[in-house]
Every structure is written in C-alpha cells, then in structure tokens.
Design a protein around this motif. Structure first.
Motif, PDB file in Angstrom:
ATOM      1  N   SER A 265      43.177 -15.637  -6.171  1.00 20.96           N
ATOM      2  CA  SER A 265      44.444 -16.061  -5.563  1.00 20.96           C
ATOM      3  C   SER A 265      44.537 -15.695  -4.094  1.00 20.96           C
TER       4      SER A 265
ATOM      5  N   GLY B  27      47.539 -21.158  -6.287  1.00 23.22           N
ATOM      6  CA  GLY B  27      46.991 -19.819  -6.490  1.00 23.22           C
ATOM      7  C   GLY B  27      47.243 -19.301  -7.892  1.00 23.22           C
TER       8      GLY B  27
ATOM      9  N   GLY C  75      38.757 -23.162 -10.672  1.00 20.27           N
ATOM     10  CA  GLY C  75      37.555 -23.364  -9.868  1.00 20.27           C
ATOM     11  C   GLY C  75      36.309 -23.478 -10.722  1.00 20.27           C
TER      12      GLY C  75
ATOM     13  N   THR D 104      40.856 -26.678  -0.385  1.00 22.98           N
ATOM     14  CA  THR D 104      39.951 -27.035  -1.483  1.00 22.98           C
ATOM     15  C   THR D 104      40.721 -27.668  -2.632  1.00 22.98           C
ATOM     16  N   GLY D 105      41.809 -27.035  -3.032  1.00 23.97           N
ATOM     17  CA  GLY D 105      42.611 -27.604  -4.117  1.00 23.97           C
ATOM     18  C   GLY D 105      43.198 -28.943  -3.749  1.00 23.97           C
TER      19      GLY D 105
ATOM     20  N   ARG E 103      41.480 -21.957   0.345  1.00 22.48           N
ATOM     21  CA  ARG E 103      41.869 -22.193  -1.046  1.00 22.48           C
ATOM     22  C   ARG E 103      42.767 -23.426  -1.170  1.00 22.48           C
TER      23      ARG E 103
ATOM     24  N   ILE F 211      44.777 -24.493  -8.038  1.00 22.63           N
ATOM     25  CA  ILE F 211      44.115 -23.821  -6.917  1.00 22.63           C
ATOM     26  C   ILE F 211      45.040 -23.771  -5.709  1.00 22.63           C
TER      27      ILE F 211
ATOM     28  N   VAL G 107      36.393 -19.950  -3.740  1.00 24.19           N
ATOM     29  CA  VAL G 107      37.644 -19.892  -4.510  1.00 24.19           C
ATOM     30  C   VAL G 107      37.439 -19.059  -5.773  1.00 24.19           C
TER      31      VAL G 107
ATOM     32  N   LEU H  53      34.252 -24.610  -3.859  1.00 24.49           N
ATOM     33  CA  LEU H  53      34.767 -23.958  -5.066  1.00 24.49           C
ATOM     34  C   LEU H  53      34.198 -22.551  -5.256  1.00 24.49           C
TER      35      LEU H  53
ATOM     36  N   PRO I 271      43.220 -19.543 -10.069  1.00 27.07           N
ATOM     37  CA  PRO I 271      42.253 -20.331  -9.291  1.00 27.07           C
ATOM     38  C   PRO I 271      40.805 -20.094  -9.707  1.00 27.07           C
ATOM     39  N   ARG I 272      40.490 -18.920 -10.228  1.00 26.47           N
ATOM     40  CA  ARG I 272      39.101 -18.690 -10.667  1.00 26.47           C
ATOM     41  C   ARG I 272      38.764 -19.566 -11.863  1.00 26.47           C
TER      42      ARG I 272
END
Length: 121
Positions: free
Chosen positions: A111, A60, A67, A27-28, A24, A57, A106, A103, A63-64
């Motif tokens: 989170s 946390g 994403g 990625t962010g 996570r 992201i 994620v 993504l 994040p959904r």
C-alpha cells in the motif's frame, strides 16, 4: 550522485514521499481502461479481473494480492502471445512485459504511505 538541477533539491525532497504512491496509482490506473478493452473481447472475465485489480491497486487496498493476480494475467498473456513477437503495434508482448515490470514494485511496496487503506485505519 550529484543532482543535475541543484536548485530543485527542495522540490525533489518534498515530493519523494509521494513517488511510490504515484507509481502504484499509475500502475493501477493503466489496468482500468485495459479492462474495458478485454471486457468487450472473447474473454470478458479477464476484463473484470483487470478492472477490479486495477481499482484495488489505485486505492491501495490489497495491492500485493491484486498485483500478484494481475502479474499472473500478464505472464499468461506473454506466454500465450510470445510467438507474435515483441512490438505491441503488431500484437506482441512489449506492453504486457512493461505492465509486468510495473506490477513487481507494487507487489514489493504494498500500500505504501498514502492509500485509502491507511486513511481508513
């Protein structure tokens, strides 16, 4: 499946709870410098979206949602640039397909166990 390095089993077991957090955060974090490049281009608002989404992201926080917004951004870029081919070195879609693939977990995992959101509540 047998572990190819059996002596490392205690290490893997100890680190396993942090694996999703690493995914996570990584990625962010990719989106933050990516945002600066776009902020200087012809569509600076995309840089703002990617910077804020990437930071959310990493932390946390939602994040959904972040994403999903970034996934739509990546899909838009992929469709818009599909005619340039696959290789990112030729301005193709390879890198953005990779980011979209990051993504998806994620959006599924949210989170996770280790996030600012969890430590605040």
């Amino acid at each position: 499946m047998k572990n190819f390095l059996p002596f490392m089993e205690p290490v893997w077991r100890g680190l396993a709870p942090y694996a999703y957090t690493l995914l996570r955060v990584s990625t962010g974090a990719i989106f933050i410098p990516h945002a600066f490049a776009k902020a200087l281009g012809p569509q600076p608002w995309l840089g703002v979206v990617e910077g804020i989404g990437g930071a959310l992201i990493v932390l946390g926080i939602a994040p959904r949602l972040a994403g999903a917004v970034l996934a739509l951004d990546m899909l838009w870029f992929i469709v818009d640039n599909a005619n340039k081919g696959w290789l990112w070195t030729r301005l193709g879609v390879q890198y953005h397909v990779f980011l979209l693939g990051l993504l998806i977990p994620v959006m599924i995992g949210g989170s996770g166990l280790h996030a600012i959101k969890r430590s605040l509540s």
